[in-house]
Scaffold this active site. Structure first.
Site, short mmCIF file in Angstrom:
data_model
loop_
_atom_site.label_atom_id
_atom_site.label_comp_id
_atom_site.label_asym_id
_atom_site.label_seq_id
_atom_site.Cartn_x
_atom_site.Cartn_y
_atom_site.Cartn_z
N GLU A 149 -10.38 -5.35 13.15
CA GLU A 149 -11.30 -5.67 12.07
C GLU A 149 -11.49 -7.19 12.02
O GLU A 149 -10.56 -7.94 12.30
CB GLU A 149 -10.77 -5.17 10.73
CG GLU A 149 -10.77 -3.65 10.62
CD GLU A 149 -10.23 -3.18 9.28
OE1 GLU A 149 -9.69 -4.01 8.52
OE2 GLU A 149 -10.32 -1.97 9.01
N CYS B 299 -2.06 2.95 3.24
CA CYS B 299 -2.94 2.02 3.96
C CYS B 299 -3.85 2.76 4.93
O CYS B 299 -3.58 3.90 5.34
CB CYS B 299 -2.11 0.96 4.69
SG CYS B 299 -3.09 -0.43 5.29
N ASP B 300 -4.89 2.06 5.34
CA ASP B 300 -6.09 2.64 5.93
C ASP B 300 -5.87 3.76 6.95
O ASP B 300 -6.39 4.86 6.81
CB ASP B 300 -6.92 1.55 6.60
CG ASP B 300 -7.36 0.49 5.61
OD1 ASP B 300 -7.02 0.61 4.42
OD2 ASP B 300 -8.04 -0.46 6.01
N LYS B 301 -5.13 3.49 8.03
CA LYS B 301 -5.09 4.45 9.13
C LYS B 301 -4.17 5.63 8.86
O LYS B 301 -4.23 6.64 9.56
CB LYS B 301 -4.68 3.75 10.44
CG LYS B 301 -5.52 2.53 10.77
CD LYS B 301 -7.01 2.79 10.62
CE LYS B 301 -7.81 1.51 10.69
NZ LYS B 301 -7.61 0.59 9.57
N SER C 145 -13.50 -4.77 8.04
CA SER C 145 -12.75 -4.26 6.91
C SER C 145 -13.71 -3.73 5.86
O SER C 145 -14.87 -4.16 5.78
CB SER C 145 -11.91 -5.39 6.30
OG SER C 145 -11.47 -5.07 5.01
N ASP D 178 -3.28 -3.44 7.66
CA ASP D 178 -4.45 -4.21 8.07
C ASP D 178 -4.47 -5.57 7.39
O ASP D 178 -4.75 -6.60 8.01
CB ASP D 178 -5.73 -3.46 7.71
CG ASP D 178 -5.93 -2.22 8.57
OD1 ASP D 178 -4.94 -1.69 9.09
OD2 ASP D 178 -7.08 -1.77 8.70
N CYS E 88 -5.35 -1.71 -1.26
CA CYS E 88 -6.33 -2.72 -1.66
C CYS E 88 -7.34 -2.15 -2.64
O CYS E 88 -7.86 -1.05 -2.45
CB CYS E 88 -7.03 -3.30 -0.44
SG CYS E 88 -5.87 -4.05 0.73
N CYS F 210 0.81 -1.23 0.00
CA CYS F 210 0.00 0.00 0.00
C CYS F 210 0.85 1.28 0.00
O CYS F 210 0.51 2.26 -0.66
CB CYS F 210 -0.92 0.00 1.22
SG CYS F 210 -1.70 -1.58 1.56
#
Length: 612
Positions: free
Chosen positions: A447, A125-127, A473, A84, A197, A52
């Site tokens: 998650e 990535c997500d956070k 997720s 994640d 992702c 990511c």
């Protein structure tokens, strides 16, 4: 009075008194002339532990070129990131949401400590996305959040695949529906290179939301990670950041209550991740803008799903870019009166102006119109009831059924639930309950994709529901309810639930209920003592001590009564009155033991009208 582009750095580098600071910076390679220009923090979240963020080191060099060309001096720093996808289903996943706070704190610290005039944050990535945005809102200096972009889809058995398919394949192998050799082949092809992702999972959801908020350049987020246009767009973003600095445009100048509603509408219209509820609530808190759970439900009810994106749809994030990107989504929402076109984007222009310039690829099927939606209402739904007095979140982006009633099968750890699913012990009709996985109880609010994907892979996605005080997720699909608040560790009613209790999920009525009387719930909760903390020291212990409810964004704050902290803690109800049984439960304390389980019933599965 004109805005001073060196409004922060002048105090650090100007005057004979600051000679020691300049001497240190000369050792790094900066000249006296470099330090006399506005100084821009380039905050990178590059790591080598996931695809990511893998390309962000290169993008940092490119954005610095744009910053220099515009007459400012960039300085790059790096913070952390937790994957994640890699950590999912392990103890390491507890670090994910915690990292959001660490990322925000670290960027804020270096921004203040080194007196940067502006910030450009590179995220993946997500956070890293909400973490960097929280820091920018705290600092309130001119700046941008630049999302590294989506990974390209993999190819497996003549179809596009993402990491979601790998998670679900694990369940399929356990159920004998896929061979280990096929899984190995899928594993080798699902992630072909750098980028986050590839569906409308959390990273792409939050990247889209930040464009609508006015923190990211319009059209930038959907450019895939390795697309030829990414580098020039990044260079242009560097120039734009200096332009914003020159005119003194701060985040507070563009981020408003209405822009938050635009962001929610964008998430709802694209079937985005439920994590957007958690992160947008946290961002609103940093911006000082009231935003409650019921605001998400209200905006989602009025917003149709107009993008056919994974996990509930057919297409990936790169397909959305090819179709026309965020500007096309904005255009469709604006045409339907679902977007406030007067709100400003990151460059200061209105969304009405950007939507008018949207370019739609002829024949694309990714984005429809509000008059011909993939689903009549948006994907974010808030449930309440005697199991979730403060609310819970469910995503209804595909053909999920709207009613489920069955016996609870209760687990106090994600690992225990996954083991039961893998062993075939979860049966059709049941409601899997995973508790003590909330912000405090986990700690870290993991998650549950490993569990939900295993259920789908075993063919139970349409006959089993899942309820948790943890998270899901963005790749999760099915009737999965998360963010249950109050969480078990804080004395929430979910702690009183026992295996065999009948749980009712009614999405149309927005209810999440256990078939238990207020008196029985209160009896079970009386004298409840939360389990001993899983971590007595270190970052997890610190986080558990400071984190608040998922209903308020799971943000960390000083304890009530501490120096500088508010004297009282007000719970946001979102304007909804509590029912008498909910008040009775809240007055009690908590938990439970387990009993036996039977098989319940599933009814009322309603297919959403779909035009294609």
């Amino acid at each position: 009075m004109a805005f001073d582009p060196r409004h922060k750095s002048r105090a650090l580098y100007d005057g004979f008194e600051r000679a020691p600071a300049r001497a240190m910076m000369r050792a790094v390679g900066f000249s006296r002339e470099d330090l006399a220009r506005p100084v821009v923090l380039v905050a990178s979240t590059w790591v080598e532990t996931m695809p990511c963020n893998l390309h962000l080191r290169r993008l940092a060099e490119v954005v610095k070129e744009g910053i220099r060309a515009a007459g400012a001096t960039p300085m790059e720093v790096n913070t952390i990131a937790i994957s994640d996808g890699v950590a999912m289903g392990t103890e390491g996943m507890k670090a994910s949401l915690v990292s959001r706070e660490v990322i925000a704190d670290s960027i804020e610290l270096v921004g203040r400590g080194h007196a940067f005039d502006a910030v450009v944050a590179l995220v993946g990535c997500d956070k890293t996305i909400p973490g960097a945005a929280m820091a920018l809102l705290r600092l309130d200096v001119p700046g941008l959040i630049l999302y590294g972009g989506s990974i390209a889809p993999g190819r497996f058995q003549a179809r596009d695949v993402t990491i979601q398919h790998v998670f679900e394949a694990v369940g399929a192998v356990s159920a004998g529906k896929m061979t280990a050799g096929e899984l190995d082949d899928l594993e080798a092809h699902a992630c072909p290179g750098a980028g986050a992702c590839g569906g409308q999972y959390t990273a792409n959801t939050m990247a889209l939301a930040l464009e609508f908020l006015g923190l990211s350049p319009v059209g930038y987020a959907t450019i895939p990670a390795l697309h030829p246009a990414k580098e020039e767009a990044t260079r242009a973003a560097g120039r734009l950041a200096v332009e914003l600095l020159g005119r003194g445009q701060r985040p507070a100048d563009v981020v408003t209550r209405r822009s938050f509603e635009n962001a929610i509408a964008g998430v709802a219209a694209t079937g985005g991740s439920t994590n957007a509820v958690l992160h947008l609530t946290a961002l609103a808190r940093e911006a000082g803008i009231p935003l409650a759970l019921d605001d998400f439900d209200r905006v989602s009810r009025r917003t149709p799903i107009i993008a056919d994106l994974m996990p509930g749809g057919r297409f990936t994030a790169p397909d959305l870019h090819a179709a026309g990107g965020v500007p096309l989504v904005a255009k469709r929402l604006l045409e339907a009166g679902k977007l406030d076109g007067k709100q400003r984007a990151a460059d200061g222009r209105t969304w009405a102006e950007h939507a008018a310039e949207a370019k739609e690829r002829y024949g694309q099927e990714v984005v429809s119109t509000a008059g011909n939606p993939f689903k009549a209402t948006g994907g974010l739904v808030i449930l309440r009831g005697n199991l979730a007095p403060d609310g819970a979140v469910v995503k209804m982006a595909g053909h999920e059924r709207t009613f489920h009633e069955g016996p609870a099968r209760v687990f106090d750890r994600e690992e225990d639930a996954f083991a039961a699913v893998k062993a075939g012990k979860v049966r059709a009709g049941e409601v899997v309950v995973i508790r003590h996985e909330g912000p405090k109880g986990g700690p870290g609010m993991r998650e549950m994709l490993q569990v939900t994907a295993a259920l789908v892979g075993q063919g139970l996605g349409e006959s089993v529901a899942l309820v948790t005080d943890g998270r899901f997720s963005g790749a999760t699909r099915g009737l999965m309810i998360g963010h249950v608040a109050p969480e078990a560790a804080a004395g929430g009613p979910i702690a009183a639930l026992r295996t065999g209790d009948v749980v009712t999920i009614d999405v149309e009525k927005r209810r999440l209920e256990a078939r238990l009387s207020p008196a029985e719930l209160a009896r079970r909760l009386k004298g409840f003592e939360p389990p001993a903390p899983r971590y007595a020291s270190g970052v997890f212990a610190k986080y558990a001590a400071l984190v608040g409810s998922a209903a308020e964004g799971a943000v960390t704050a000083p304890p009530v009564g501490a120096a500088g902290a508010p004297k009282t803690k007000k719970r946001r109800s979102g304007g909804r009155a509590e029912r008498p049984e909910v008040r009775a439960v809240r007055a009690a304390a908590k938990p439970a033991r387990r009993s036996a389980a039977g098989v319940g019933r599933v009814r009322g599965r309603r297919k959403a009208p779909r035009s294609r």
